[in-house]
Design a protein around this motif. Structure first.
Motif, PDB file in Angstrom:
ATOM      1  N   PHE B  35       0.831  -1.205   0.000  1.00 14.41           N
ATOM      2  CA  PHE B  35       0.000   0.000   0.000  1.00 14.41           C
ATOM      3  C   PHE B  35       0.862   1.250   0.000  1.00 14.41           C
ATOM      4  O   PHE B  35       0.565   2.231  -0.683  1.00 14.41           O
ATOM      5  N   ILE B  41      -4.725  -1.608  -2.127  1.00 15.27           N
ATOM      6  CA  ILE B  41      -4.990  -2.580  -1.079  1.00 15.27           C
ATOM      7  C   ILE B  41      -5.096  -3.929  -1.749  1.00 15.27           C
ATOM      8  O   ILE B  41      -5.938  -4.161  -2.597  1.00 15.27           O
ATOM      9  N   PHE B  43      -6.265  -7.138  -2.034  1.00 18.22           N
ATOM     10  CA  PHE B  43      -7.255  -8.096  -1.524  1.00 18.22           C
ATOM     11  C   PHE B  43      -6.793  -9.521  -1.765  1.00 18.22           C
ATOM     12  O   PHE B  43      -7.177 -10.452  -1.055  1.00 18.22           O
ATOM     13  N   LEU B  99      -9.534   2.584  -5.646  1.00 19.64           N
ATOM     14  CA  LEU B  99     -10.552   1.567  -5.387  1.00 19.64           C
ATOM     15  C   LEU B  99     -10.550   0.496  -6.471  1.00 19.64           C
ATOM     16  O   LEU B  99     -10.868  -0.663  -6.213  1.00 19.64           O
ATOM     17  N   LEU B 102      -8.294  -2.302  -5.540  1.00 19.18           N
ATOM     18  CA  LEU B 102      -8.948  -3.176  -4.561  1.00 19.18           C
ATOM     19  C   LEU B 102      -9.905  -4.128  -5.274  1.00 19.18           C
ATOM     20  O   LEU B 102      -9.920  -5.330  -5.021  1.00 19.18           O
ATOM     21  N   LEU B 103     -10.690  -3.589  -6.192  1.00 21.60           N
ATOM     22  CA  LEU B 103     -11.685  -4.413  -6.884  1.00 21.60           C
ATOM     23  C   LEU B 103     -11.003  -5.450  -7.780  1.00 21.60           C
ATOM     24  O   LEU B 103     -11.446  -6.593  -7.862  1.00 21.60           O
ATOM     25  N   PHE B 104      -9.912  -5.054  -8.439  1.00 19.23           N
ATOM     26  CA  PHE B 104      -9.210  -6.012  -9.288  1.00 19.23           C
ATOM     27  C   PHE B 104      -8.658  -7.173  -8.463  1.00 19.23           C
ATOM     28  O   PHE B 104      -8.853  -8.341  -8.794  1.00 19.23           O
ATOM     29  N   PHE B 106      -9.609  -8.144  -5.625  1.00 17.33           N
ATOM     30  CA  PHE B 106     -10.735  -8.927  -5.104  1.00 17.33           C
ATOM     31  C   PHE B 106     -11.144  -9.986  -6.124  1.00 17.33           C
ATOM     32  O   PHE B 106     -11.307 -11.165  -5.789  1.00 17.33           O
ATOM     33  N   GLY B 107     -11.274  -9.555  -7.400  1.00 15.10           N
ATOM     34  CA  GLY B 107     -11.616 -10.500  -8.462  1.00 15.10           C
ATOM     35  C   GLY B 107     -10.562 -11.590  -8.582  1.00 15.10           C
ATOM     36  O   GLY B 107     -10.879 -12.773  -8.721  1.00 15.10           O
ATOM     37  N   LEU B 108      -9.295 -11.172  -8.499  1.00 13.19           N
ATOM     38  CA  LEU B 108      -8.187 -12.131  -8.591  1.00 13.19           C
ATOM     39  C   LEU B 108      -8.284 -13.162  -7.467  1.00 13.19           C
ATOM     40  O   LEU B 108      -8.117 -14.372  -7.685  1.00 13.19           O
ATOM     41  N   LEU B 110     -10.939 -14.124  -5.886  1.00 17.80           N
ATOM     42  CA  LEU B 110     -12.060 -15.038  -6.155  1.00 17.80           C
ATOM     43  C   LEU B 110     -11.651 -16.114  -7.155  1.00 17.80           C
ATOM     44  O   LEU B 110     -11.994 -17.285  -7.002  1.00 17.80           O
ATOM     45  N   SER B 226      -9.100 -16.280   2.779  1.00 20.90           N
ATOM     46  CA  SER B 226     -10.150 -15.263   2.754  1.00 20.90           C
ATOM     47  C   SER B 226     -10.700 -15.008   4.146  1.00 20.90           C
ATOM     48  O   SER B 226     -11.111 -13.896   4.464  1.00 20.90           O
ATOM     49  N   ILE B 230      -9.792 -10.616   6.081  1.00 20.36           N
ATOM     50  CA  ILE B 230     -10.689  -9.570   6.572  1.00 20.36           C
ATOM     51  C   ILE B 230     -10.249  -9.113   7.965  1.00 20.36           C
ATOM     52  O   ILE B 230     -10.252  -7.924   8.271  1.00 20.36           O
ATOM     53  N   PHE B 233      -7.344  -6.913   7.489  1.00 17.05           N
ATOM     54  CA  PHE B 233      -7.784  -5.561   7.118  1.00 17.05           C
ATOM     55  C   PHE B 233      -8.097  -4.742   8.369  1.00 17.05           C
ATOM     56  O   PHE B 233      -7.710  -3.581   8.475  1.00 17.05           O
TER      57      PHE B 233
END
Lengths: 326, 293
Positions: B35, B41, B43, B99, B102-104, B106-108, B110, B226, B230, B233
């Motif tokens: 970061f 961030i 994920f 953001l 973070l979303l990318f 997160f997808g990775l 998953l 996972s 959290i 975080f």
């Protein structure tokens, strides 16, 4: 390092006109749809579409990425299910209980989360919703791993309309869905909504103009939570159960995906996104391919090459055509 | 007896807390390093931790390669994977809102988890404790399983090494300078894009190393990351990501706090970190060691 804000296209007048026409068409389609398509599937779609719209109120119009909206959606599902099943309340009051519960939850989580900005906001909402998840695992009224099963749908208006009839339920969901979307549209286009957008575009300038930004943010958060609760309470009645699935962080991710895929900051984008994601999940449910992988891949593709989402890209395309023509 | 609790139970939970804290510290350290420079961030940090554990498990099952080589092989592989991810995807997201990073990731996360769940299901796979570290020592008031003691020591070594790398070496000074002002550092002739790539690789490798250390303690399962990320975080929010040392100290502190809660009020043990986060947000929004408001 200056960075572009979250990419949205909602403000353009051309976007508004297309949205009105499409919404009109969609309305006619929705009125006729239960005679052609399995009503439960349509109702599920509308619940998630309303959920995504509520989420978009926060991300698209206030610029706050909540990673914990499942708490409001799933929490309201529990509250409504409990109110209807255990307290024996009629469905409309049950949904109201869900909405109020989600709003109170939103007030608490929002109050803590707005103390930090940007990426921290996302992490805090995620952590607090995970805390709520653990609460739901242990609290006696949620039924733990089993959830609340066999929730009666009841009758509307003191026994006038029996919701166990699939078509009655469908039109009830449709009415609530439309009321929710209209409410969001009204909020977004009110002076209040304009201030929210100014916070999204430039928070410091909004502060220097004298707006108490924290109050506006909290207000938007609570409204978004309450509307997500409306969707969650509705879903509990449609499926007649409330389970842990709806309060997991995966669910929070799902609603982000719907909004991102459809188009952040567009009125119909989240509805389109929810429709696609729910359809995809239904299709994959019968196949071998795991849903999580599909979800993750769509996330990555959207973020890398498709940040405006489907509806946003269409608007951008029309805009380019127009300016090229002039 | 301490507050009416047998000392064995007390010390046992304290040790469990210290071990959890070791992983919080190593993971939040990696998150903070990434970061600090990339403003992303990560994920996928939990997924990369799981990847490290799985690599150790797989090279043992199919190649007969044991724990000690795995301590090197797994972090290197996860680090290389991180470098590929940064080059192909994250590097394209530096000029848009953080953001999206973070979303990318997160997808990775998953996708990685989805793939492992598809092949290995959700149940855990046991990973044997290496022969040199089996058994326990009697400390007088409790039996200490040697491997658990080793985890605490190894994580301390990792954290101190990472801190020294950042504070005392040339690479670290570039890294810190680039965190403060990337354009200026670039103007001085430092290859900042390469630095970003290496930093992400290093962060991912740290997560992979933590995964190998965790393999014998927890079971190797696709969901091991996972569930942890959290909490990490929350640890990061509590500590504030301004300082490397802060991330480490907060990690251990919260692990211990969690362990103690398990002794005195077990029902709250998996939410205590979040409760502490809420309190810290009320009292000191920037975090215990944070500089940014």
């Amino acid at each position: 390092m200056s960075r572009a804000a979250i990419e949205t296209t909602a403000e353009k007048p051309v976007a508004l006109r297309i949205e009105t026409i499409l919404l009109g068409l969609a309305l006619v389609g929705l009125l006729a749809a239960p005679f052609f398509i399995y009503p439960i599937f349509l109702m599920k779609m509308m619940c998630f579409a309303l959920f995504a719209c509520a989420f978009n109120l926060l991300l698209g119009y206030t610029g706050l990425l909540s990673f914990g909206h499942a708490a409001f959606f799933g929490g309201a599902a529990y509250f409504t299910a409990h109110a209807v099943k255990v307290w024996g309340l009629p469905p409309e009051i049950g949904i109201l209980v869900g909405v109020l519960g989600a709003a109170v939850l939103g007030l608490v989580i929002g109050f803590l989360a707005i103390r930090r900005q940007g990426i921290y906001f996302a992490m805090i909402t995620l952590a607090l919703s995970q805390m709520f998840f653990f609460f739901c695992v242990q609290a006696p009224f949620t039924g733990g791993e089993d959830g609340i099963q066999g929730v009666p749908r009841g009758t509307l208006l003191g026994g006038l309309i029996d919701l166990h009839n699939e078509h009655n339920m469908y039109y009830f969901v449709l009415v609530v869905f439309l009321l929710g979307v209209v409410a969001i549209w009204r909020i977004v286009n009110s002076p209040y909504g304009m201030i929210l957008r100014s916070i999204r575009e430039n928070e410091n300038r909004a502060i220097s103009l004298g707006y108490s930004v924290q109050n506006y943010k909290l207000g938007a958060f609570v409204m978004s939570a309450a509307l997500a609760g409306l969707a969650g309470g509705l879903k509990a009645l449609v499926f007649q159960f409330a389970t842990l699935t709806d309060v997991t962080w995966q669910m929070s991710g799902e609603v982000i995906l719907m909004t991102l895929l459809g188009g952040i900051g567009t009125l119909i984008g989240p509805i389109v996104g929810a429709g696609i994601v729910v359809t995809l999940q239904n299709a994959l449910a019968t196949s071998e391919f795991p849903v999580t992988i599909a979800t993750g891949l769509i996330f990555m593709i959207c973020v890398l090459i498709f940040r405006r989402g489907i509806v946003g890209e269409i608007y951008a395309y029309i805009d380019r055509r127009k300016s090229a023509g002039n | 007896m301490i507050f009416g609790i047998p000392i064995q139970a007390f010390a046992g939970q304290l040790l469990v807390g210290l071990i959890n804290g070791s992983f919080y510290a190593m993971l939040s350290l990696g998150l903070a390093i990434i970061f600090g420079l990339l403003r992303v961030i990560n994920f996928a940090h939990g997924a990369q931790y799981m990847l490290g554990a799985f690599i150790a498990y797989l090279i043992l099952a199919f190649g007969g390669i044991g724990y000690w080589p795995a301590l090197i092989v797994a972090p290197v592989l996860v680090g290389l994977f991180g470098i590929v991810v940064e080059r192909l995807a994250l590097s394209r997201l530096y000029d848009v809102d953080p953001l999206y990073g973070l979303l990318f990731t997160f997808g990775l996360a998953l996708v990685i988890e989805g793939v492992f769940r598809y092949y290995y299901g959700v149940s855990g796979n046991p990973y044997p404790v290496p022969p040199a570290l089996t058994g326990a020592v009697n400390l007088g008031f409790m039996f200490l399983p040697i491997y658990r003691g080793w985890v605490v020591i190894a994580s301390l070594i990792v954290c101190i090494a990472a801190w020294l790398l950042i504070e005392k070496t040339k690479f670290g000074s570039y890294l810190r300078a680039a965190t403060e002002n990337p354009k200026l550092v670039q103007a001085f002739g430092v290859n900042v894009p390469l630095l970003l790539t290496l930093t992400y690789g290093l962060g991912a490798a740290l997560a992979g190393l933590a995964g190998v250390l965790a393999a014998p303690v927890y079971q190797v399962s696709p969901l091991m990351g996972s569930n942890l990320i959290i909490v990490v975080f929350a640890v990061v929010v509590i500590g504030g990501m301004g300082s490397i040392l802060g991330a480490i100290v907060t990690g251990y502190m919260l692990g211990v706090a969690e362990g103690l809660t398990k002794v005195f009020y077990p029902e709250a043990s998996n939410i205590v970190v979040f409760v502490i986060m809420a309190i810290v947000l009320l009292m000191r929004p920037a975090g215990l060691f944070g500089r940014d408001a």
